[in-house]
Motif scaffolding. Sequence first.
Motif: not given
Length: 405
Positions: A241-255, A264-272
């Motif tokens: 798996v991989k994810l469009h994560a934290e591009q426009l808001s933080d959804q805890d997608g990368a974790a 991979s986790a991709d975009h990540l502008e809002h990564l915590s």
Amino acid sequence: MSQAQARQVWRNANLATMNPGGAPYGLIENGAIAAEAGRIVWAGASDDMPGEYSGWASENLDGRLVTPALIDCHTHLVYAGGRAREFEMRLEGASYEEISKAGGGIRSTVKATRAAGEDELVEAALPRLDALIAEGAGTVEIKSGYGLDLESERRMLRAARRLGEMRPVRVCTTFLGAHALPEDYEGRPDAYIDLVCEEMMPALAGEGLVDAVDAFCERIGFTNAQTRRVFEKAKKLGLPVKLHAEQLSDQDGAALTAEFGGLSADHLEHLSETGIKAMAAAGTVAVLLPGAFYFLKDERLPPVDALREAGVPMAVATDSNPGTSPMTSPLLAMNMACVLFGLTPEEALAGTTRNAAKALGLQGEAGIIAPGCRAELAVWNADHPAELSYRFGFNPLHARIMQTP
Ligand code: DI6
Ligand code: FE
């Protein structure tokens, strides 16, 4: 492209091998590469070349720079139609999220893509693929996600596979059924996720059309809980798996992606900070997409310094898509990653070679110049690898060497 010669040497070149741990860029001046049956068997300084390779057919690269063939590890290359009108709307002040809510955005591309046949999809994507290849790409990831029903997602993935047969390039396919909610499922996102997990994913995986699974975890996409369901199904089917994560808001997608050992986790502008730690522990690659950042005139930067400090490998990709990154230039993505995100040119090149390979599960196969890897190389009219990130709007590629079987 040269056909896989039984035995072949390339000599008189500066090699940016991108092997980690040694000289910057893994640079070897006045180097040579030997390959047998399409795989590199030796790479090093010409003076050190073992005698056994001196009788092999050889090509003089006239002092040019050689890198691994580039890898674009995040694209939405297959789609129909265009979104230039939306570009105009955004310039008049509408936001990407507003356009999306008004029925534009991804859904407008879904409409055009559903109406297109497989041949049409191939024909539309081919010039985009050729543009990537013209800048040295040897591997391109292509996502579905503009079909959003079984038949249309299948057509997209089949088109992607066909593109890989039409050109000397490795195409990795990603099933992105959970990209947007189709209109007929308005208000019923969980029912759509049922369809993605119970019908679409198993059918398409069974047909060999899926190399990895992705989702768009976002306010205008799917929730963390819905993404988890997609990942659980992928895991059952043995798909990474991989994810469009934290591009426009933080959804805890990368974790979440890290929890599933995601590629991979991709975009990540809002990564915590939590997301960064989880990615570092799991070895999940951070795929940076400066084209979308630029095109959306985003102001929030991905936390590059913190990613670097945590040792998270960073890749750089075009995100080529009609809505947020209508770009088909890996070299421009590298330049943008340096200018906008603060990567070094060495990090940018690692981002389109070694780390992009890791983001596709291709480490040991592509992305570095080393014994065991495929002879997939880009030969540049350049003296130093920093030139690849430095110039923009100029293509110094001399040739690609793709010895795929
Ligand atoms: N994030 C993006 O940047 C693209 N998809 C996604 O999940 C945008 C796709 C589009 O607007 O067509
Ligand atoms: Fe994308």
